[in-house]
Design a protein around this motif. Sequence first.
Motif, PDB file in Angstrom:
ATOM      1  N   UNK A  39       0.841  -1.208   0.000  1.00  0.00           N
ATOM      2  CA  UNK A  39       0.000   0.000   0.000  1.00  0.00           C
ATOM      3  C   UNK A  39       0.872   1.253   0.000  1.00  0.00           C
ATOM      4  N   UNK A  40       1.913   1.243   0.833  1.00  0.00           N
ATOM      5  CA  UNK A  40       2.806   2.388   0.910  1.00  0.00           C
ATOM      6  C   UNK A  40       3.526   2.620  -0.411  1.00  0.00           C
ATOM      7  N   UNK A  98      -7.176  -6.998   7.939  1.00  0.00           N
ATOM      8  CA  UNK A  98      -7.784  -5.701   8.278  1.00  0.00           C
ATOM      9  C   UNK A  98      -7.091  -4.601   7.480  1.00  0.00           C
ATOM     10  N   UNK A  99      -7.867  -3.791   6.812  1.00  0.00           N
ATOM     11  CA  UNK A  99      -7.321  -2.745   5.953  1.00  0.00           C
ATOM     12  C   UNK A  99      -6.622  -1.663   6.770  1.00  0.00           C
ATOM     13  N   UNK A 100      -5.379  -1.333   6.423  1.00  0.00           N
ATOM     14  CA  UNK A 100      -4.687  -0.236   7.112  1.00  0.00           C
ATOM     15  C   UNK A 100      -5.264   1.112   6.660  1.00  0.00           C
ATOM     16  N   UNK A 101      -4.816   2.166   7.309  1.00  0.00           N
ATOM     17  CA  UNK A 101      -5.328   3.483   6.955  1.00  0.00           C
ATOM     18  C   UNK A 101      -4.240   4.538   6.892  1.00  0.00           C
ATOM     19  N   UNK A 102      -4.469   5.549   6.047  1.00  0.00           N
ATOM     20  CA  UNK A 102      -3.550   6.684   5.918  1.00  0.00           C
ATOM     21  C   UNK A 102      -4.026   7.844   6.793  1.00  0.00           C
ATOM     22  N   UNK A 103      -3.073   8.558   7.338  1.00  0.00           N
ATOM     23  CA  UNK A 103      -3.323   9.849   7.961  1.00  0.00           C
ATOM     24  C   UNK A 103      -2.411  10.862   7.289  1.00  0.00           C
ATOM     25  N   UNK A 123      -6.692   2.562   3.432  1.00  0.00           N
ATOM     26  CA  UNK A 123      -5.555   2.129   2.643  1.00  0.00           C
ATOM     27  C   UNK A 123      -5.918   1.407   1.371  1.00  0.00           C
ATOM     28  N   UNK A 124      -7.193   0.981   1.228  1.00  0.00           N
ATOM     29  CA  UNK A 124      -7.595   0.307  -0.003  1.00  0.00           C
ATOM     30  C   UNK A 124      -8.121   1.284  -1.056  1.00  0.00           C
ATOM     31  N   UNK A 125      -7.992   2.596  -0.797  1.00  0.00           N
ATOM     32  CA  UNK A 125      -8.371   3.602  -1.791  1.00  0.00           C
ATOM     33  C   UNK A 125      -7.447   3.498  -3.001  1.00  0.00           C
TER      34      UNK A 125
END
Length: 393
Positions: A39-40, A98-103, A123-125
Amino acid sequence: MTRNRARKQAIRAAAGEGGYARTARLHEEGSRAVLTADVQRNAVQAFRQAGWPTENENFPEGGQWSAYAGPVWSLLSRPSGMDTDAHPDDAERHDLTITPGFTFIAPAISINTGEARVLKVPGDTLPSELVSQVSAAVARARESEIAKLVNDAQCAICGDSYPARYLLAPTVAREVTVCPSCVFDGDLFGGYDPVRLAYDIDHLWFEELAMPAGWAAVAALLACAGGKTFVERLNEAGVLAVPGGHWSDLSQLWIWLPPHSRPAALDGLGAGAGLTRVVEAVEAAHPDLRERFRTQLAEELEQAPEEDGRDYLVEQLWPAVVAYAVALATQEQERPGHRPPWHVLSDSFEPGTLAGHFRQLGSSLNAHDLGVCFTLEVGLQVVAEALGWNTHY
């Protein structure tokens, strides 16, 4: 079978060394596992493709990945409450389904000024949609911060009003502070200090989301004129802060783009972009810009283009010319109640003042050569008018 095996091998590699329990769990999860490393990497690549200057940490710290994109600090992690001491792709410590998330935090360094905006995105955007959302959020945040500004000081040269912290001192006389249009004005005498000016610009760059757009143009001119030698002087200045990467790489120089009326040449870009990408976009839309410059200059000198064998276009400064045109147009739109900043075209590139800065930069350019001022003054006018902006006030 082969695809699943390759996937599991990639998961193990990203998570680091692990034992049988991890392997068994990954086998059960199969393709449902979401790796933060993937993702990153995809997000950073999307920002780079969109022209955003990016810096990426190669390993997560404290359970999260960190990156910088333009004026934004990006953090990617598993949902709160999970183990922050472990690698976020460690299957023994995290549920990888579990989907990670961005801040996203702006400004990039908010220690002193506070956060102007925090945007959270799953994070799945899709990476392209991620860039669009961040760009829109940053544009809104900057507009909001600009609306809060109080103009409590005046430029020592032109008298235009600005917040005091956004006026900088280009000479050793710290009390003489100016706006971006007046840094190289002829009324500034001696004691030129471009090294300190560069560090002051960096301070605004990383800590002030609402900094005047024109300071990027000043940075571009200093970087173009000084080149590698200026970067060496910045590194040797004995200042605790590390100079920004944009002093040695113009693709890292963030240019705020006009928020409202945008020329077609810049339509494909977001709230801003690195200078190299901006130059490419402008020249792709107007491939005849340099010839327009030569024609315009010949008209102003009242001579035929072939009459003088010298080419007054100084290639080294051309990116700075584009930076000035775009940055000043942005500043004009963002300060609608103030005088447009185009007075930089009225003898504000004074050869003696430029020469004083160039000497301190270690520049190979001779500021007393007519080509330098011609390129800056005439070139800026040509580029601005090609992009549809009125510079005559």
